[in-house]
Design an enzyme around this catalytic site. Structure first.
Site, PDB file in Angstrom:
ATOM      1  N   ASP A 283      50.755 -18.936  11.879  1.00  0.00           N
ATOM      2  CA  ASP A 283      50.593 -19.499  13.207  1.00  0.00           C
ATOM      3  C   ASP A 283      51.583 -18.769  14.142  1.00  0.00           C
ATOM      4  OD1 ASP A 283      49.766 -20.953  15.357  1.00  0.00           O
ATOM      5  OD2 ASP A 283      49.945 -22.899  14.401  1.00  0.00           O
TER       6      ASP A 283
HETATM    7  C1  BGC Z   1      48.531 -23.093  17.475  1.00  0.00           C
HETATM    8  C2  BGC Z   1      47.328 -22.560  16.745  1.00  0.00           C
HETATM    9  C3  BGC Z   1      46.652 -21.477  17.557  1.00  0.00           C
HETATM   10  C4  BGC Z   1      47.664 -20.411  17.901  1.00  0.00           C
HETATM   11  C5  BGC Z   1      47.079 -19.240  18.666  1.00  0.00           C
HETATM   12  C6  BGC Z   1      49.423 -22.011  18.013  1.00  0.00           C
HETATM   13  O1  BGC Z   1      50.393 -22.507  18.869  1.00  0.00           O
HETATM   14  O2  BGC Z   1      49.266 -23.944  16.610  1.00  0.00           O
HETATM   15  O3  BGC Z   1      46.444 -23.612  16.448  1.00  0.00           O
HETATM   16  O4  BGC Z   1      45.567 -20.960  16.841  1.00  0.00           O
HETATM   17  O5  BGC Z   1      48.694 -20.995  18.657  1.00  0.00           O
HETATM   18  O6  BGC Z   1      46.759 -19.575  19.954  1.00  0.00           O
END
Ligand code: BGC
Length: 759
Positions: A283
């Protein structure tokens, strides 16, 4: 212990996906390419920056372009449009040494420009074809705009409505979550990933992100292996079984080690037990965040991540900056870097990017395939099937399209809020508010009056936080008294009041946890004032989480929960309010009476001191002094404009042995005067086990359509497979004994019968 885990897990549904070419050809291709790659180029493939400063036509001059030329980028995310993506891809395939194409990702969570209900809403349809269809349309639109990879499905089991990201998942049940995960992956990936209208799925957030303590986002998670295996892991496995091409690691820790450095999760469970063959991306900056978790400096945490089984580093550049040094110092191995690089290249191969790096860059598709009439029509239909009718006293709903109707509330004319959280590609100006939807559906058949009635919340700072990302609530210089006066004025002229209240879109989603899960006080005060008028009030409730609405349930005659229904929400709400569509959604979470009961979920354990059914308080039983153990609405609950009667449950046998099959049958009659759909649910209780077993577990469901007056027989086939669970050795097996089979229209109101099943 590990050996047991390895034998423990079965992968009954594992299905190979078609990858355009066979895996032998892919291997030879990647082998040959990797032979030409330097160490730096291999590490570069593991790097996933955000799209940064890219402007159409200027991509070549951007900072990112410099890195791409140097072979330091494997992919980009949250960049859209064919023009931009082609520009950047061009830099990769024309100006970098090895011309390796980039992969382009995005958070396509519940639709692209045509937005469907938030995932929690979609789950309430209990309709896997509908869910798959929404993902298919999302994939078609996203791929028409250059995107080939989505960070979806999010399948985190969540039992705590304080957690804002409960909105992004499929609710509290692992069995249902498993089915939804499969449907989403099938919708995105189709049966051939190399087609230009399919995109690669990325199941997230692996794992147990939804169990954050106190519902506070990014908070610590801690649970037994038994709970993980029996209650939390199944939905991720559903996505893997359906062939998801990628997995995203979660921010939280598991067993004291952040998921992103957790070898047990990333390698032992995911790869060895489940046979996952795709790649794992972190993530957003999850590697770097391990410094704050207290796992070491950037070099240490980056090495930990790679060694655990992470392949791609989102945004943080820990891999890019430190892996070479770690290799020289013996902290990571060449094999580890090679394996990660290979998986990224394989993903690009499966997507067909080596055959044609511009596969998703067809200039003509976007014009006709994005937000077209057919997709919008589908979104309208799908949204209406996700709403949950929570209360309908004296059949107040559906409303007639006559007389004078007043529409009141801060969410009545808030089109930007209709798509809900994580609608990155939505064009808010094209979304339909409730006001616009009602106007169109009513035409000149009824008189429609509108007033805002109240602020979203009295606290203006809270209101700002709840209106982020282009979804603001304006106060227009009015006082709360003025707003209320306007509302009461139109209410007095009307035959019925529709109150559009609840949460704003950004009151759920990432970093949107709440410690108070009620409707904000400003709106509650408005609702009380509207009820005082004595006019019939219909509450259309916006929310991304289960709310504590005990008072509303007791005092408002009709409540329709509409989640955030997507770009066509306003039309879909009108369709249901006026009876053009009969609501059929059922809750996939338990709705507590108050936040103090949280976490609350239907498949809980019995304890040694259960409270007798129908009781409130008994000293020395497991209960509260100040609130009963009941939810306001149980899991699986939802009403219809018609009534469904269930016959008694008929079992093919009450005594079974070994691999015999049990058939459980009920007859369901539509006893009302309207056609409708019903979700028939099967639950099983394993009365005695070598470990304690839940009071009931969902094991099957069927959504059926019944014409008014019609009866249908619904049968569930139950085999010992449905009785299996992970025992204390984490062996997946069933145990002989007594089982209670239950069938009903929600998890509370069931018809039940007992069977004995011996080995
Ligand atoms: C989130 C994810 C997301 C990623 C990319 C993160 O802050 O937890 O769910 O896919 O950002 O945008």
């Amino acid at each position: 212990m590990l050996a047991q885990f390895v034998t423990a897990q079965t992968t009954p549904d594992a299905k190979p996906i078609t990858i355009g070419s066979d895996s032998y050809r892919m291997k030879s291709f990647v082998d040959a390419l990797m032979k030409k790659m330097t160490l730096d180029e291999k590490i570069g493939q593991l790097n996933l920056p955000g799209s940064g400063d890219i402007v159409t036509g200027q991509a070549g001059n951007s900072d990112i372009a410099k890195k791409i030329r140097e072979g330091k980028v494997g992919g980009l995310f949250n960049i859209k449009s064919v023009a931009k993506i082609r520009d950047v891809q061009k830099v990769a395939v024309e100006q970098s040494r090895l011309k390796i194409p980039l992969i382009f990702g995005m958070d396509v969570i519940h639709g692209y420009q045509t937005v469907f209900p938030i995932p929690l809403g979609l789950s309430c349809s209990w309709d896997m074809q509908l869910i798959e269809r929404s993902a298919r349309i999302a994939a078609t639109e996203a791929s028409a705009d250059g995107i080939c990879w989505t960070f979806s499905p999010m399948v985190d089991i969540a039992r705590d409505p304080r957690w804002g990201r409960i909105a992004e998942g499929g609710g509290e049940d692992p069995y249902l979550g498993y089915q939804i995960a499969k449907a989403m992956v099938n919708g995105y990936q189709g049966n051939d990933l190399s087609k230009n209208n399919t995109i690669m799925a990325c199941v997230k957030h692996y794992a147990m992100y939804g169990a954050a303590e106190a519902g506070r986002d990014y908070n610590t998670t801690d649970m037994s292996r038994l709970r993980m295996y029996n209650e939390y892991l199944l939905p991720y496995k559903g996505a893997v079984d359906a062939g998801a091409g990628s997995v995203m690691s979660s921010f939280n820790e598991v067993d004291g080690v952040p998921a992103t450095a957790n070898k047990f999760l990333m390698t032992d469970v995911l790869r060895k037990q489940w046979g996952f063959k795709g790649f794992v991306v972190t993530d957003y900056t999850a590697i770097n965040e391990m410094i704050d978790h207290g796992m070491g400096d950037l070099q240490t945490v980056s090495a930990l991540a790679l060694n655990a089984g992470i392949d791609m580093d989102m945004v943080g550049e820990g891999f890019l900056k430190t892996l070479k040094k770690s290799l020289q110092e013996g902290k990571v191995t060449q094999e580890g870097i090679d394996a990660a690089c290979r998986r990224i290249l394989e993903a690009k191969y499966k997507l067909g990017l080596f055959d044609d790096p511009y596969r998703y860059c067809d200039d003509n598709r976007a014009k006709t395939e994005i937000f077209n009439d057919a997709n919008r029509k589908a979104a309208r239909e799908i949204a209406a099937d996700c709403f949950v009718l929570l209360k309908n006293q004296n059949n107040l709903l559906p409303l007639k399209k006559t007389g004078t109707i007043s529409l009141i509330g801060p969410l009545a004319d808030a089109k930007e809020n209709m798509p809900g959280t994580w609608s990155v590609a939505a064009d808010f100006s094209k979304a339909t508010s409730v006001l616009a939807g009602l106007k169109e559906v009513l035409g000149n058949k009824a008189k429609l009056l509108y007033a805002k009635g109240s602020f979203l919340d009295y606290d203006s700072l809270f209101e700002q936080r709840a209106g982020m990302f282009g979804k603001p609530f304006h106060r227009d210089g009015k006082t709360k008294e003025q707003l209320l006066t306007e509302a009461l004025n139109i209410a007095s002229q009307s035959d019925v009041i529709i109150a559009a209240l609840g949460e704003s879109a950004e009151m759920t989603g990432e970093s949107s946890s709440r410690s108070n899960i009620e409707i904000p006080q400003a709106q509650k005060d408005l609702l009380a004032a509207l009820l005082k008028t004595g006019k019939p009030v219909v509450l259309i409730l916006f929310t991304g989480r289960p709310l504590a609405i005990k008072w509303e349930n007791e005092n408002v005659p009709a409540i329709l929960n509409v989640w955030f229904g997507g770009s066509e929400a306003g039309f879909a709400i009108a369709d249901v309010l006026f009876g053009d569509v009969n609501p059929s959604g059922k809750l996939t979470t338990t709705w507590p009476q108050n936040v103090g009961q949280v976490p609350m979920y239907y498949n809980h354990k019995n304890t040694g001191r259960p409270l007798g059914e129908g009781r409130w308080f008994a000293k020395f039983r497991s209960n509260y002094l100040d609130v009963s153990n009941d939810p306001v609405y149980p899991f699986g609950y939802g009403l219809s404009y018609t009534n469904f009667n269930y016959s008694d449950l008929r079992l093919s046998s009450t005594s079974l042995k070994g691999s015999q099959t049990l058939t459980a049958t009920v007859t369901i009659t539509n006893a009302g005067s309207k056609d409708g759909k019903e979700v028939v649910q099967l639950y099983i209780r394993d009365v005695v086990g070598s470990i304690t077993r839940p009071v009931k577990e969902l094991k099957g469901f069927q959504k059926i359509f019944l014409k008014a007056g019609e009866s249908k027989t619904v049968s569930f086939t139950i085999t010992p497979n449905d009785l299996k669970f992970y025992n204390s050795n984490l062996k997946y097996d069933w145990e002989p004994g007594e089982f209670i089979i239950m069938v009903g229209g929600n998890s509370r109101d069931v018809k039940s019968a007992k069977v004995n099943w011996s080995k």
